[in-house]
Design a protein around this motif. Structure first.
Motif, short mmCIF file in Angstrom:
data_model
loop_
_atom_site.label_atom_id
_atom_site.label_comp_id
_atom_site.label_asym_id
_atom_site.label_seq_id
_atom_site.Cartn_x
_atom_site.Cartn_y
_atom_site.Cartn_z
N LYS A 189 0.83 -1.20 0.00
CA LYS A 189 0.00 0.00 0.00
C LYS A 189 0.87 1.25 0.00
O LYS A 189 0.59 2.23 -0.71
CB LYS A 189 -0.93 -0.01 1.20
N VAL A 190 1.95 1.23 0.80
CA VAL A 190 2.88 2.36 0.83
C VAL A 190 3.48 2.57 -0.56
O VAL A 190 3.57 3.70 -1.06
CB VAL A 190 4.00 2.11 1.85
N GLY A 191 3.88 1.47 -1.19
CA GLY A 191 4.52 1.57 -2.50
C GLY A 191 3.60 2.10 -3.58
O GLY A 191 4.02 2.87 -4.46
N THR A 192 2.34 1.71 -3.53
CA THR A 192 1.39 2.15 -4.57
C THR A 192 0.93 3.58 -4.37
O THR A 192 0.43 4.21 -5.31
CB THR A 192 0.15 1.23 -4.60
N THR A 193 1.09 4.12 -3.17
CA THR A 193 0.67 5.51 -2.91
C THR A 193 1.85 6.47 -2.83
O THR A 193 1.65 7.67 -2.63
CB THR A 193 -0.14 5.58 -1.60
N CYS A 230 6.93 -1.44 -3.46
CA CYS A 230 8.07 -0.60 -3.08
C CYS A 230 9.24 -0.81 -4.03
O CYS A 230 9.91 0.15 -4.43
CB CYS A 230 8.48 -0.90 -1.64
N VAL A 231 9.50 -2.06 -4.39
CA VAL A 231 10.58 -2.36 -5.33
C VAL A 231 10.31 -1.68 -6.68
O VAL A 231 11.20 -1.12 -7.31
CB VAL A 231 10.75 -3.89 -5.50
N GLY A 232 9.06 -1.73 -7.12
CA GLY A 232 8.70 -1.09 -8.38
C GLY A 232 8.95 0.41 -8.35
O GLY A 232 9.50 0.98 -9.30
N ALA A 247 13.70 12.41 -0.61
CA ALA A 247 13.75 12.45 0.86
C ALA A 247 12.35 12.40 1.47
O ALA A 247 12.19 11.93 2.61
CB ALA A 247 14.48 13.70 1.33
N VAL A 248 11.33 12.85 0.75
CA VAL A 248 9.97 12.83 1.32
C VAL A 248 9.46 11.40 1.48
O VAL A 248 8.47 11.18 2.19
CB VAL A 248 8.98 13.64 0.45
N ASN A 249 10.12 10.44 0.85
CA ASN A 249 9.73 9.03 0.97
C ASN A 249 10.66 8.25 1.89
O ASN A 249 10.70 7.01 1.83
CB ASN A 249 9.69 8.38 -0.41
N TYR A 250 11.40 8.97 2.74
CA TYR A 250 12.29 8.30 3.69
C TYR A 250 11.51 7.38 4.61
O TYR A 250 10.45 7.73 5.12
CB TYR A 250 13.06 9.33 4.51
N GLN A 251 12.06 6.18 4.83
CA GLN A 251 11.51 5.24 5.81
C GLN A 251 12.66 4.73 6.66
O GLN A 251 13.66 4.25 6.14
CB GLN A 251 10.88 4.04 5.09
N GLY A 252 12.54 4.81 7.98
CA GLY A 252 13.61 4.29 8.80
C GLY A 252 13.52 4.76 10.24
O GLY A 252 12.64 5.54 10.61
N VAL A 253 14.46 4.27 11.04
CA VAL A 253 14.51 4.61 12.46
C VAL A 253 15.86 5.19 12.86
O VAL A 253 16.09 5.48 14.03
CB VAL A 253 14.19 3.37 13.33
N GLY A 254 16.76 5.36 11.90
CA GLY A 254 18.09 5.86 12.21
C GLY A 254 18.85 6.14 10.93
O GLY A 254 18.25 6.34 9.86
#
Length: 265
Positions: free
Chosen positions: A24-28, A114-116, A60-67
């Motif tokens: 869902k994250v990847g498609t949006t 997400c890979v796409g 950068a607006v699509n950053y995902q992470g904890v560190g």
């Protein structure tokens, strides 16, 4: 036997839920309309450099992470880097700047969406000659990637939701060259979760901090360090901490045989 089957079923359920959420994250995912100031502030607070943030650009607006695994991965020009749980590809993209045209970066993620997205961004940014992506569970990449082919493995948040942490770290070990290193940013529980409480899925999959070092030692990692200096996530009930795990090999101390080593921070 029943207990093993139940465990495997539970792991598969967690994997399916995680994949559905991140598909869902990847498609949006989009670049237009993102809050660049907020993205810049978040990355700065996590110790990304101004050059890394600038190179990430609108991604950068699509950053995902904890560190920030880059602070401990010590990526060098010409190296081969694996990003486990690469998501929308921001950390993979930043790594391409560090390895340069003679290097190689591969991102692996459970989510095909997400890979796409990440693959499309690599093409659009003209770095697809050194950056590629593979759709696969990160703990069982298998023949998609050869043994001992990476100088370093980075990961940012993916191990949080990994149902079998040991399998994930074992895959890191398999894919690292001798003397390689890993830098893993993840979230852990400080204590065992209270029985009889329905905790969120993410908290149920967090590793306990006291399990990490023995697990890594058993797998053959050396120079294990746990660094809490940038522990940004604290949840009062139950108490948790964000930690990063960087695994850095000390060749001077391993003269006869180099082993991938571990710095957890």
């Amino acid at each position: 036997y029943e207990e093993v089957v139940d465990t495997l079923d539970e792991e598969d359920n967690i994997r399916q839920e995680t994949q559905a959420a991140y598909d869902k994250v990847g498609t949006t995912a989009r670049l237009e309309g993102g809050d660049m100031k907020k993205a810049h502030d978040i990355l700065t607070s996590l110790n990304y450099t101004s050059d890394e943030i600038a190179f990430a650009g609108v991604d950068a607006v699509n950053y995902q992470g904890v560190g920030c695994p880059h602070r401990h991965a010590d990526i060098q020009p010409g190296e081969s880097i694996l990003d486990m749980g690469s998501g929308l590809g921001v950390d993979s993209l930043i790594a391409t700047e560090a390895v340069g045209l003679q290097g190689r970066v591969v991102g692996v993620d459970l989510s095909s969406a997400c890979v796409g997205h990440a693959h499309s961004r690599a093409l659009e940014r003209g770095v697809d000659n050194i950056l590629s992506f593979v759709q696969s569970p990160i703990e069982s990449i298998g023949s998609e990637l050869d043994d001992e082919c990476f100088d370093a493995v980075i990961s940012n948040g993916a191990f949080c939701l990994l149902p079998n942490k040991k399998s994930g770290f074992a895959e890191c070990h398999r894919l690292l060259k001798r003397g390689g290193r890993i830098a893993i940013c993840t979230t852990v529980n400080k204590d065992k979760l209270e029985d009889g409480v329905e905790f969120p899925l993410c908290m149920q999959t967090f590793a306990r901090i006291d399990e990490i070092e023995p697990m890594l030692q058993e797998l053959g990692f050396v120079d294990i360090h746990i660094d809490f200096s940038d522990s940004l996530m604290v949840i009062p009930e139950p108490e948790q901490e964000a930690e990063e795990h960087s695994f850095d090999n000390d060749d001077d101390n391993e003269k006869e045989e180099d082993h991938p080593s571990a710095v957890a921070f």
